[in-house]
Every structure is written in C-alpha cells, then in structure tokens.
Write a protein that holds these residues in place. Structure first.
Motif, short mmCIF file in Angstrom:
data_model
loop_
_atom_site.label_atom_id
_atom_site.label_comp_id
_atom_site.label_asym_id
_atom_site.label_seq_id
_atom_site.Cartn_x
_atom_site.Cartn_y
_atom_site.Cartn_z
N VAL A 1 0.86 -1.18 0.00
CA VAL A 1 0.00 0.00 0.00
C VAL A 1 0.90 1.23 0.00
CG1 VAL A 1 -1.74 1.30 1.28
CG2 VAL A 1 -1.84 -1.20 1.23
N SER A 2 0.81 2.01 -1.08
CA SER A 2 1.72 3.15 -1.21
C SER A 2 1.01 4.50 -1.24
CB SER A 2 2.55 2.99 -2.49
OG SER A 2 1.70 2.92 -3.62
N LYS A 3 -0.32 4.48 -1.33
CA LYS A 3 -1.08 5.72 -1.42
C LYS A 3 -2.29 5.59 -0.50
CE LYS A 3 -3.51 8.62 -4.76
NZ LYS A 3 -3.89 8.80 -6.15
N THR A 4 -2.66 6.70 0.13
CA THR A 4 -3.88 6.66 0.93
C THR A 4 -4.84 7.74 0.45
OG1 THR A 4 -3.02 8.12 2.66
CG2 THR A 4 -2.73 5.76 2.97
N PRO A 5 -6.11 7.46 0.48
CA PRO A 5 -6.64 6.17 0.89
C PRO A 5 -6.48 5.11 -0.21
CG PRO A 5 -8.45 7.57 0.19
CD PRO A 5 -7.20 8.40 0.13
N THR A 6 -6.33 3.89 0.22
CA THR A 6 -6.39 2.73 -0.66
C THR A 6 -7.47 1.83 -0.09
OG1 THR A 6 -4.08 2.79 -1.36
CG2 THR A 6 -5.18 0.67 -1.47
N VAL A 7 -8.34 1.35 -0.95
CA VAL A 7 -9.41 0.45 -0.52
C VAL A 7 -9.26 -0.84 -1.31
CG1 VAL A 7 -11.90 0.16 -0.24
CG2 VAL A 7 -10.88 2.45 -0.11
N ARG A 8 -9.23 -1.95 -0.57
CA ARG A 8 -9.06 -3.26 -1.21
C ARG A 8 -10.19 -4.19 -0.79
NH1 ARG A 8 -2.61 -4.63 -0.52
NH2 ARG A 8 -1.87 -3.17 -2.10
N SER A 9 -10.51 -5.07 -1.71
CA SER A 9 -11.47 -6.12 -1.43
C SER A 9 -10.70 -7.44 -1.32
CB SER A 9 -12.48 -6.20 -2.59
OG SER A 9 -13.36 -7.27 -2.39
N TYR A 10 -10.97 -8.18 -0.25
CA TYR A 10 -10.34 -9.49 -0.03
C TYR A 10 -11.41 -10.56 0.08
CZ TYR A 10 -5.88 -7.26 1.18
OH TYR A 10 -4.70 -6.55 1.16
N MET A 11 -11.13 -11.71 -0.49
CA MET A 11 -12.01 -12.87 -0.35
C MET A 11 -11.15 -14.07 -0.05
SD MET A 11 -15.04 -13.85 -0.30
CE MET A 11 -15.74 -15.46 -0.10
N LYS A 12 -11.35 -14.66 1.12
CA LYS A 12 -10.59 -15.84 1.57
C LYS A 12 -9.08 -15.60 1.46
CE LYS A 12 -14.07 -19.31 0.66
NZ LYS A 12 -14.35 -20.58 -0.01
N GLY A 13 -8.63 -14.42 1.85
CA GLY A 13 -7.21 -14.12 1.88
C GLY A 13 -6.61 -13.62 0.58
N VAL A 14 -7.42 -13.53 -0.46
CA VAL A 14 -6.92 -13.08 -1.76
C VAL A 14 -7.49 -11.70 -2.06
CG1 VAL A 14 -6.88 -13.58 -4.24
CG2 VAL A 14 -6.80 -15.47 -2.59
N MET A 15 -6.59 -10.77 -2.42
CA MET A 15 -7.06 -9.45 -2.82
C MET A 15 -7.71 -9.58 -4.19
SD MET A 15 -5.14 -5.80 -3.41
CE MET A 15 -4.31 -6.34 -4.88
N THR A 16 -8.96 -9.16 -4.29
CA THR A 16 -9.70 -9.30 -5.54
C THR A 16 -9.92 -7.99 -6.28
OG1 THR A 16 -11.79 -9.17 -4.34
CG2 THR A 16 -10.89 -11.38 -4.72
N ASP A 17 -9.73 -6.87 -5.58
CA ASP A 17 -9.99 -5.57 -6.20
C ASP A 17 -9.28 -4.49 -5.40
OD1 ASP A 17 -11.10 -3.75 -7.97
OD2 ASP A 17 -13.18 -4.29 -7.54
N GLU A 18 -8.98 -3.37 -6.05
CA GLU A 18 -8.30 -2.26 -5.37
C GLU A 18 -8.68 -0.95 -6.02
OE1 GLU A 18 -3.88 -1.70 -3.83
OE2 GLU A 18 -3.98 -1.41 -6.01
N VAL A 19 -8.90 0.07 -5.19
CA VAL A 19 -9.12 1.43 -5.64
C VAL A 19 -8.20 2.32 -4.83
CG1 VAL A 19 -10.77 3.34 -5.84
CG2 VAL A 19 -11.55 0.99 -6.21
N ARG A 20 -7.41 3.14 -5.53
CA ARG A 20 -6.51 4.08 -4.86
C ARG A 20 -7.01 5.50 -5.06
NH1 ARG A 20 -0.47 1.84 -6.39
NH2 ARG A 20 -0.82 -0.25 -5.57
N GLY A 21 -7.04 6.24 -3.98
CA GLY A 21 -7.45 7.64 -4.08
C GLY A 21 -8.89 7.86 -3.68
#
Length: 151
Positions: free
Chosen positions: A106-126
């Motif tokens: 994670v290098s920028k905030t805000p960063t929003v991530r979606s996780y399912m069973k330990g796997v990141m499935t999606d990400e939005v930065r900013g």
C-alpha cells in the motif's frame, strides 16, 4: 486421517494463540456494527481479513487525513445500511503498522481493497467514492451467494 486431524488442530490452536496474545497485549475492539472491523494489530488483520469466509473491504488510510475520515464515515454507513449480512468493512490506520503496510504494497492513501478468503480481488486508490461503492457492490454479491449456500 490422523495427519489431517493434527493439521486442523494445529491451525485451531494457532488461531487461539494469536487471539490470546492480541487480547493480552492490551488491545481493544471498537466496532460500530457487527460488520465493521478495527484492525488494531497485524494478527487481527490475518484473522479478520485474510482468514475470513465473507468478503472484506479494507480501508487503508491515516487518521490524520480529514478527507479520508469523511470518506470512511460514508463507507461505514453504506456497509451497515446495505451490506450488513454480506461483507465486512475493516478500518486500517496506516500510521500504526508501517511494516505491514509496506509488506502489503500500500503506497497511497486512501487505498481500498477487497479481499475474499485471503486473496485481494480488487483495489481502488485515491478519493474515488463511486469506484469504491462499485467494489462494495461486487463484493456484496459474492457475500450474498455465499450466504445462500452456507445457511
């Protein structure tokens, strides 16, 4: 069979130890709702986000960012009002765990991530609220499907 049982037992014991150490460490749980998670330690991230069977939306931001806090309030309201049975929203203060933030990339905030069973499935930065809402909707659909088949 015995090997599989001992592996499962070891996993349960490890989870118990992590929770016990976290609680003994003086950490407290503060949650506004049953589907809002405060990530107050790396073991909580591991258990509540990476090992969760439901989708988890993680909001990575600094408490110092006023705009991020306003955005988080909107996300919490949406998570509670629309998705309380289908997903979790986890609040992660990046200033508390810089090593974990770096390890997660994670290098920028805000960063929003979606996780399912330990796997990141999606990400939005900013500050892209509409994109984050879309991510929550996709994750909630997965959560609804899981709820139908597990209950």
């Amino acid at each position: 069979m015995q090997r599989k049982l001992s592996s499962s037992l070891a996993s349960v014991l490890w989870t118990f130890i992590v929770i016990a150490v976290t609680l003994l460490d003086g950490a407290s749980v503060e949650a506004k709702s049953k589907n809002i998670i405060d990530v107050y330690s790396p073991p909580v991230f591991d258990i509540a986000v990476l090992r969760n069977q439901k989708p988890v939306i993680v909001f990575f931001a600094s408490k110092q960012c006023v705009i991020c806090e306003r955005m988080l309030t909107k996300l919490e309201d949406k998570a509670q009002d629309e998705y309380s049975e289908d997903l979790y929203l986890a609040r992660f203060d990046v200033d508390k765990f810089p090593d974990l933030v770096e390890a997660l990339g994670v290098s920028k905030t805000p960063t929003v991530r979606s996780y399912m069973k330990g796997v990141m499935t999606d990400e939005v930065r900013g500050l892209k609220l509409t994109s984050i809402y879309d991510m929550m909707e996709r994750a909630a659909k997965v959560g609804k499907i899981r709820n139908r088949f597990s209950g």
